[in-house]
Design an enzyme around this catalytic site. Structure first.
Site, mmCIF file in Angstrom:
data_model
loop_
_atom_site.group_PDB
_atom_site.id
_atom_site.type_symbol
_atom_site.label_atom_id
_atom_site.label_comp_id
_atom_site.label_asym_id
_atom_site.label_seq_id
_atom_site.Cartn_x
_atom_site.Cartn_y
_atom_site.Cartn_z
ATOM 1 N N GLU A 192 62.535 25.334 36.079
ATOM 2 C CA GLU A 192 61.876 26.620 36.432
ATOM 3 C C GLU A 192 61.851 27.792 35.449
ATOM 4 O O GLU A 192 62.512 28.954 35.865
ATOM 5 C CB GLU A 192 62.759 27.132 37.919
ATOM 6 C CG GLU A 192 62.652 25.693 38.784
ATOM 7 C CD GLU A 192 63.258 26.338 40.130
ATOM 8 O OE1 GLU A 192 64.140 27.115 40.361
ATOM 9 O OE2 GLU A 192 63.144 25.396 41.315
ATOM 10 N N GLU B 20 61.391 16.163 43.159
ATOM 11 C CA GLU B 20 62.078 16.979 43.995
ATOM 12 C C GLU B 20 60.961 17.005 45.360
ATOM 13 O O GLU B 20 61.069 17.899 46.446
ATOM 14 C CB GLU B 20 62.401 18.207 43.867
ATOM 15 C CG GLU B 20 63.257 18.489 42.604
ATOM 16 C CD GLU B 20 63.845 19.738 42.544
ATOM 17 O OE1 GLU B 20 64.076 20.614 43.346
ATOM 18 O OE2 GLU B 20 64.489 19.903 41.364
HETATM 19 C C1 XIL Z 1 68.708 23.385 46.119
HETATM 20 C C2 XIL Z 1 69.715 22.713 47.002
HETATM 21 O O1 XIL Z 1 69.006 21.504 47.659
HETATM 22 C C3 XIL Z 1 70.389 23.516 47.988
HETATM 23 O O2 XIL Z 1 71.522 22.706 48.468
HETATM 24 C C4 XIL Z 1 71.213 24.755 47.174
HETATM 25 O O3 XIL Z 1 71.910 25.591 47.983
HETATM 26 C C5 XIL Z 1 69.906 25.426 46.370
HETATM 27 O O4 XIL Z 1 69.198 24.586 45.583
HETATM 28 N N1 XIL Z 1 64.632 23.601 43.117
HETATM 29 C C6 XIL Z 1 65.743 22.822 42.392
HETATM 30 C C7 XIL Z 1 66.805 22.354 43.179
HETATM 31 O O5 XIL Z 1 65.626 22.630 41.267
HETATM 32 O O6 XIL Z 1 67.977 22.327 42.389
HETATM 33 C C8 XIL Z 1 66.986 23.109 44.417
HETATM 34 O O7 XIL Z 1 68.013 22.526 45.384
HETATM 35 C C9 XIL Z 1 65.667 23.136 45.406
HETATM 36 C C10 XIL Z 1 64.752 23.982 44.335
#
Ligand code: XIL
Length: 422
Positions: A214, A321
């Site tokens: 990101e 994701e």
């Molecule tokens: C999220 C997790 O799912 C949560 O449990 C945590 O509190 C915050 O992060 N993008 C990403 C992930 O790259 O690491 C994130 O995961 C969601 C958005």
């Protein structure tokens, strides 16, 4: 010997009765597995939380029975895993120094993957979020003049201090970080040590790594990169450095650049600019990781267009994701900034959410199948709605009881259609 045949039959009969008595086991044995129906196209993975990786209740409000059921579903359906949180800097390296690491949960995660013969992705090495303050804190006094190597003078430290100019604070840390900041050299050294230690530990076991997560600024505008403590202290080459260190630590690892919102043409254009510039510098970036935290109005056409343009970079693509937010608050866009997650899952579910979810997933998987030559992995962000980071948006294929939703059938149907068309 003939007399043994009826014996065997009744034994099989007893076994069937025993399996039926376990209900869920017998039922799950009947349904198709994502990893099977997609095996000729791409791996199907999911983000595993600590409870599932260790097989013990604790996090995510799941009792032991629920955790056992989650683990059974993971093994049944998926052939690839990524850790939802346990390899983030905050969790794997909470304190400074060689003894500041906490490898227990990450080791359990890797062992889970190896013992179940799953391919394993690591997530994530360099990110603006879930990184402890100490990483950015200065221990050496800065030079007497402003840091000449910082390429963004407007956000460099005040001359002679490690305090950010204009009194700005770091982002993604709950506003708690106020400086003094590390110097560029100090932060690069910490980044290198961290990457070498973590990637080195799992060398040969973790197949692909989200090296930088990101880094791109949301939406349009002229800034390609988001302003973060990484970009402000090191400068834009923090990305190239991270990939270089990861490649040194494991030359065989597949290195991903991972981001969200790439369904948005403006943000995607920034990705293309960034990756082309990394490629021109011969930075070892091997895969585009597209998070795909989308919403129920995302169509086949949107994903098709996104994949077509990303594939033009000549790199394989991983959907890293995937989830489809069914909350009304999620309709505003496909952003996934963790800081905006609460608002993205507010407002209740959209009408006909199960049907809309199934339609959206069908379109997405149709696009994934169309781009099967570029697409190597599709990873869901969580095993079911109950453990999802967007639980209020019920964004996954299985409900909180691990029962398949209509969206699961829709995804299976797309694979079967593709197999018939071959
Ligand atoms: C999220 C997790 O799912 C949560 O449990 C945590 O509190 C915050 O992060 N993008 C990403 C992930 O790259 O690491 C994130 O995961 C969601 C958005």
């Amino acid at each position: 010997m003939k007399t043994q045949i009826p014996h065997r039959k009744s034994y099989v009969g007893l076994l069937t009765v025993a399996l039926l008595a376990i209900g869920a086991t017998a039922q799950s044995a009947d349904r198709p597995a994502l990893k099977e129906v997609y095996k000729n196209y791409f791996e199907v993975g999911m983000a595993i939380n600590r409870s599932a990786a260790t097989g013990t209740a604790g996090g995510a409000n799941r009792n032991q029975e629920q955790v056992n059921s989650d683990v059974a579903l993971v093994k049944e359906q998926f052939n690839h895993i990524v850790p939802e949180n346990d390899m983030k800097w905050q969790l794997i390296h909470p304190r400074e120094g060689a003894d500041g690491y906490n490898f227990g949960p990450a080791d359990a995660f890797v062992n889970f993957g190896l013992s179940n013969k799953m391919s394993i992705a690591g997530h994530t090495l360099v990110w603006h979020s879930q990184t402890p303050n100490w990483v950015f804190q200065g221990t050496n006094p800065p030079p007497a003049t402003a840091n000449a190597s910082a390429p963004t003078p407007a956000t460099a430290n005040e001359a002679g201090t490690n305090t950010p100019a204009g009194g700005r604070r770091g982002r993604g840390f709950g506003g708690g970080f106020t400086g003094p900041r590390a110097s560029r050299e100090e932060l690069l050294q910490r980044m290198r040590d961290h990457i070498h230690t973590v990637v080195g530990r799992y060398k040969g076991k973790i197949k692909s790594w989200d090296v930088v997560n990101e880094a791109i600024a949301d939406g349009g505008g002229t800034n390609i990169l988001r302003s973060s403590l990484w970009s402000e202290i090191i400068g834009p080459d923090f990305i190239a450095k991270a990939f270089q260190y990861a490649h040194e630590a494991d030359p065989n690892a597949i290195l991903r650049y991972n981001d969200y919102g790439l369904e948005n043409p403006l943000k995607r254009q920034k990705l293309i600019t960034l990756i082309k510039s990394l490629q021109a510098q011969k930075v070892p970036v091997h895969v585009i990781g597209s998070q795909a935290h989308v919403n129920v109005s995302t169509t086949f056409e949107t994903m098709d267009q996104a994949l077509t343009e990303m594939a033009s970079l000549g790199l394989p693509i991983h959907i890293t994701e995937l989830d489809v937010n069914g909350a009304a608050g999620g309709l505003r866009g496909t952003g996934a900034d963790v800081a905006a997650n609460i608002s993205a899952t507010q407002g209740g579910l959209v009408d006909n959410v199960n049907q809309r979810l199934a339609d959206a997933y069908a379109g997405l998987f149709r696009a994934f199948l169309k781009h099967r030559d570029s697409l190597k992995v599709v990873t869901f962000w969580g095993v079911n709605d109950a453990v999802s980071w967007r639980a209020n948006g019920k964004p996954l294929l299985f409900d909180g009881n691990n029962q398949p939703k209509p969206a699961f059938d829709a995804v299976i149907t797309e694979a079967k259609k593709a197999a018939k068309a071959r």
